[in-house]
Design an enzyme around this catalytic site. Structure first.
Site, PDB file in Angstrom:
ATOM      1  N   GLY A  60     -81.479  49.034 -15.124  1.00 24.99           N
ATOM      2  CA  GLY A  60     -81.930  50.395 -15.413  1.00 24.99           C
ATOM      3  C   GLY A  60     -80.854  51.391 -15.048  1.00 24.99           C
ATOM      4  O   GLY A  60     -79.941  51.075 -14.285  1.00 24.99           O
ATOM      5  N   CYS A  87     -79.356  43.347 -11.952  1.00 24.32           N
ATOM      6  CA  CYS A  87     -78.611  44.595 -11.824  1.00 24.32           C
ATOM      7  C   CYS A  87     -79.427  45.620 -11.023  1.00 24.32           C
ATOM      8  O   CYS A  87     -79.642  45.430  -9.836  1.00 24.32           O
ATOM      9  CB  CYS A  87     -78.207  45.096 -13.202  1.00 24.32           C
ATOM     10  SG  CYS A  87     -76.919  46.325 -13.133  1.00 24.32           S
ATOM     11  N   HIS A 183     -75.565  40.908 -15.862  1.00 19.43           N
ATOM     12  CA  HIS A 183     -76.603  40.772 -16.898  1.00 19.43           C
ATOM     13  C   HIS A 183     -76.507  39.392 -17.561  1.00 19.43           C
ATOM     14  O   HIS A 183     -75.724  39.206 -18.485  1.00 19.43           O
ATOM     15  CB  HIS A 183     -76.427  41.858 -17.965  1.00 19.43           C
ATOM     16  CG  HIS A 183     -76.823  43.217 -17.484  1.00 19.43           C
ATOM     17  ND1 HIS A 183     -78.100  43.697 -17.583  1.00 19.43           N
ATOM     18  CD2 HIS A 183     -76.109  44.176 -16.868  1.00 19.43           C
ATOM     19  CE1 HIS A 183     -78.161  44.912 -17.062  1.00 19.43           C
ATOM     20  NE2 HIS A 183     -76.968  45.230 -16.612  1.00 19.43           N
ATOM     21  N   GLU A 185     -78.465  38.169 -19.632  1.00 20.33           N
ATOM     22  CA  GLU A 185     -79.100  38.156 -20.958  1.00 20.33           C
ATOM     23  C   GLU A 185     -78.154  38.522 -22.096  1.00 20.33           C
ATOM     24  O   GLU A 185     -78.497  38.351 -23.260  1.00 20.33           O
ATOM     25  CB  GLU A 185     -80.320  39.099 -20.983  1.00 20.33           C
ATOM     26  CG  GLU A 185     -80.039  40.576 -20.725  1.00 20.33           C
ATOM     27  CD  GLU A 185     -79.937  40.917 -19.239  1.00 20.33           C
ATOM     28  OE1 GLU A 185     -79.836  39.979 -18.424  1.00 20.33           O
ATOM     29  OE2 GLU A 185     -79.926  42.107 -18.898  1.00 20.33           O
ATOM     30  N   SER A 236     -90.148  47.652 -48.525  1.00 19.97           N
ATOM     31  CA  SER A 236     -88.835  48.061 -49.025  1.00 19.97           C
ATOM     32  C   SER A 236     -88.171  46.937 -49.793  1.00 19.97           C
ATOM     33  O   SER A 236     -87.173  47.153 -50.468  1.00 19.97           O
ATOM     34  CB  SER A 236     -87.944  48.457 -47.853  1.00 19.97           C
ATOM     35  OG  SER A 236     -87.585  47.298 -47.124  1.00 19.97           O
ATOM     36  N   GLY A 237     -88.732  45.725 -49.677  1.00 19.66           N
ATOM     37  CA  GLY A 237     -88.074  44.591 -50.320  1.00 19.66           C
ATOM     38  C   GLY A 237     -87.128  43.892 -49.374  1.00 19.66           C
ATOM     39  O   GLY A 237     -86.633  42.815 -49.660  1.00 19.66           O
ATOM     40  N   GLY A 238     -86.876  44.512 -48.235  1.00 18.23           N
ATOM     41  CA  GLY A 238     -86.069  43.855 -47.213  1.00 18.23           C
ATOM     42  C   GLY A 238     -86.906  42.792 -46.517  1.00 18.23           C
ATOM     43  O   GLY A 238     -88.127  42.700 -46.725  1.00 18.23           O
ATOM     44  N   VAL A 239     -86.244  42.000 -45.704  1.00 19.22           N
ATOM     45  CA  VAL A 239     -86.941  40.906 -45.022  1.00 19.22           C
ATOM     46  C   VAL A 239     -88.046  41.445 -44.114  1.00 19.22           C
ATOM     47  O   VAL A 239     -89.156  40.925 -44.097  1.00 19.22           O
ATOM     48  CB  VAL A 239     -85.956  40.127 -44.114  1.00 19.22           C
ATOM     49  CG1 VAL A 239     -86.596  38.858 -43.610  1.00 19.22           C
ATOM     50  CG2 VAL A 239     -84.682  39.824 -44.844  1.00 19.22           C
ATOM     51  N   SER A 241     -89.937  44.277 -43.922  1.00 19.01           N
ATOM     52  CA  SER A 241     -91.222  44.754 -44.429  1.00 19.01           C
ATOM     53  C   SER A 241     -91.940  43.631 -45.194  1.00 19.01           C
ATOM     54  O   SER A 241     -93.171  43.596 -45.206  1.00 19.01           O
ATOM     55  CB  SER A 241     -91.046  46.010 -45.280  1.00 19.01           C
ATOM     56  OG  SER A 241     -90.210  45.755 -46.365  1.00 19.01           O
ATOM     57  N   SER A 242     -91.188  42.718 -45.795  1.00 16.33           N
ATOM     58  CA  SER A 242     -91.854  41.606 -46.495  1.00 16.33           C
ATOM     59  C   SER A 242     -92.589  40.712 -45.500  1.00 16.33           C
ATOM     60  O   SER A 242     -93.737  40.324 -45.729  1.00 16.33           O
ATOM     61  CB  SER A 242     -90.842  40.753 -47.260  1.00 16.33           C
ATOM     62  OG  SER A 242     -90.112  41.538 -48.152  1.00 16.33           O
TER      63      SER A 242
END
Ligand code: XMP
Length: 526
Positions: A60, A87, A183, A185, A236-239, A241-242
């Protein structure tokens, strides 16, 4: 709080780090179920109900030396479960349990502010937390801290040190409390995942959390949120939103209507392609809203990138609202918002963090909106959405499409957007993508597109002088869109593509290749 009773749960207490979600991601990769909750919400009661099997404190931006800085409830230390502090989370743990933290000095040895790559060397310890670590004598880690621990808490031992962090890894093995200054991660700690793996093993997680389980629980959550109301989904046709649409359809069936908005900022042939693809594969009601006049009209003369994004966000909502008004009981708007959109627009926890861009489906939303949001992918990264898409049986051609942003070509047209420029851009983009496909590179590249630059340059074609637009080609590789490298095309490819664009696209006489990585650049130009 969402109750997922049948899995062991890990609680991540978020102290506002930009990379908290990466912790969750590492845990999902280990098939461990976790939830992130901002520290403000984690009370004694919360802990009692949540019943975590282990707890992680995120990093943080604050300083534990500041009075009133974020803290977990002290009862967390008496739950009898393993706790890992990262951290700022390490500093919190040390301070809470009787150690000491000091404000950072920028230079000098023995505990200073530190940003970037560092190497941790082992102390003489054989705790299973370190299993698989220090095989080569030292581990590369990513440090990003101003303050540092100057005295560790009673019961703690040193497990690893770095030149500027004598307490890089500390642990109280009796209580299974672990605390690291770096970190684990992030990608820059290449072996970081091993520490998470060791930690969850120590905590007794079985690793039975899968994308299949995610799907089932996401469906349960959508049903609980929506009830018998109706949902409009912006497609939108993108991955993203599909996948969102198919998931929501699986959850609530006929209560879902999809709206595909043609804002005049789509690529060549895109509207037909998306609508056909969706109608052919799915039996979901789909409204094809042609709103080119509305969007392009409002964007006339707008040059500021944030104003563009906000204008587009507002108009999207107006259009969704208009269609929602025609559907009885439509109270929700679904979007394929992903975690990177969230982190770059607002802090996940609602705390203070820097806005990089207002992604249209997050920060670009108007404050007052009649529709409530359904965002089932809000915690996922792109590659996880693709995995979920596969789990849902979406065809590969959906899943493999390069991402396309909601604001579309608007953010690939720096400066004023005009129809003439959009036409040129669309043609150049089509040639570029055709080249990439012909050379078999499409699937190697995360995203590729052309940006039309707000500058015209002098050229010569045949015997004549030209004064046309310059464009920039962009192609990047990435895992999750958070960081990216430019794609190393060969000179032959670049030369051939530039020649084709200049010959085939009237209005462009100069082609450049953008070799900026993210950071410091972003993938899109605006
Ligand atoms: P940047 O440009 O922020 O892009 O490095 C990271 C990824 O996010 C996409 N992107 C967006 N997607 N709405 C979206 O749906 C947006 O407003 C938006 N802005 C950027 C971008 O195409 C890239 O894949």
């Amino acid at each position: 709080m969402t109750q997922i009773a049948h899995h062991d749960r890990l609680l991540i207490i978020d102290f506002g780090s930009q990379v908290t979600q990466l912790i969750a991601r590492r845990l999902r990769e280990l098939n461990v179920y976790c939830e992130i909750h901002p520290y403000q919400n984690v009370t004694d009661d919360f802990l009692a109900t949540f019943k975590p099997k282990a707890v992680i404190f995120s990093g943080g931006p604050d300083s534990v030396t500041r009075e009133g800085s974020p803290r977990p409830p002290q009862s967390v230390y008496s739950l009898g479960v393993p706790v890992l502090g990262i951290c700022y989370g390490q500093q919190v743990m040390m301070q809470d349990l009787g150690g000491q933290v000091e404000g950072g000095k920028i230079s000098g040895g023995g505990g200073t502010a530190e940003f970037g790559r560092a190497y941790v060397t082992p102390a003489d310890q054989t705790d299973p937390f370190l299993s698989g670590w220090f095989a080569d004598g030292r581990e590369q880690v990513w440090m990003s801290h101003g303050d540092h621990v100057s005295r560790i808490a009673p019961g703690f031992e040193v497990y690893g040190t770095s030149p500027n962090a004598p307490f890089a890894i500390t642990a109280d093995p009796k209580r299974h409390f672990y605390a690291v200054q770096f970190h684990p991660e992030v990608h820059h700690t290449p072996n970081g995942k091993t520490l998470y793996e060791n930690f969850v093993k120590l905590a007794g997680f079985k690793g039975d959390w899968t994308m299949g389980a995610y799907r089932a629980e996401a469906i349960a959550k959508i049903r609980a949120q929506v009830g018998d109301k109706k949902v409009i989904c912006g497609l939108s046709g993108g991955v993203d939103s599909s996948v969102a649409a198919v998931l929501i359809h699986e959850a609530i069936g006929e209560q879902l209507t999809c709206v595909f908005v043609d804002h005049g900022l789509l690529r060549q042939g895109e509207a037909e392609e998306v609508v056909t693809m969706f109608r052919d594969h799915y039996n979901i009601p789909l409204i094809h809203a042609d709103e080119q006049e509305l969007f392009l009209g409002e964007l006339e003369g707008v040059t500021d990138p944030e104003v563009k994004r906000k204008t587009i966000g507002r108009l999207f909502i107006d259009v969704f609202q208009k269609h929602a008004n025609t559907i009885d009981g439509a109270e929700f708007l679904a979007q394929g918002t992903l975690y990177p959109d969230v982190i770059e627009s607002v802090s996940f926890s609602g705390g203070p963090s820097v806005t990089i861009k207002s992604h249209h489906n997050v920060g670009g939303l108007p404050e007052k909106m009649g529709l409530k949001l359904v965002e089932p992918l809000r915690e996922l990264f792109k590659d996880e959405v693709r995995a979920l898409g596969r789990e849902l049986g979406l065809p590969d051609k959906f899943i493999g499409r390069h991402p396309f942003p909601g604001p579309g070509l608007a953010i690939r047209c720096p400066g004023e957007i005009t129809r003439a420029k959009l036409d040129i851009l669309r043609k150049a983009d089509a040639v570029y993508i055709d080249q990439i496909r012909k050379h078999g590179l499409y699937d190697e590249i995360w995203q590729a597109f052309v940006a039309i630059l707000p500058v015209r340059t002098v050229g010569v074609m045949g015997d004549g002088r030209t004064y046309d637009y310059a464009c920039a080609l962009r192609a990047v590789t990435s895992v999750d869109g958070m960081t990216a490298d430019y794609y190393p095309f060969t000179h032959e490819f670049l030369g051939e593509t530039a020649t084709r664009i200049i010959n085939e696209v009237e209005g462009i006489n100069r082609v450049t290749y953008d070799i900026t990585s993210k950071p410091p650049g972003t993938i899109e130009w605006e």
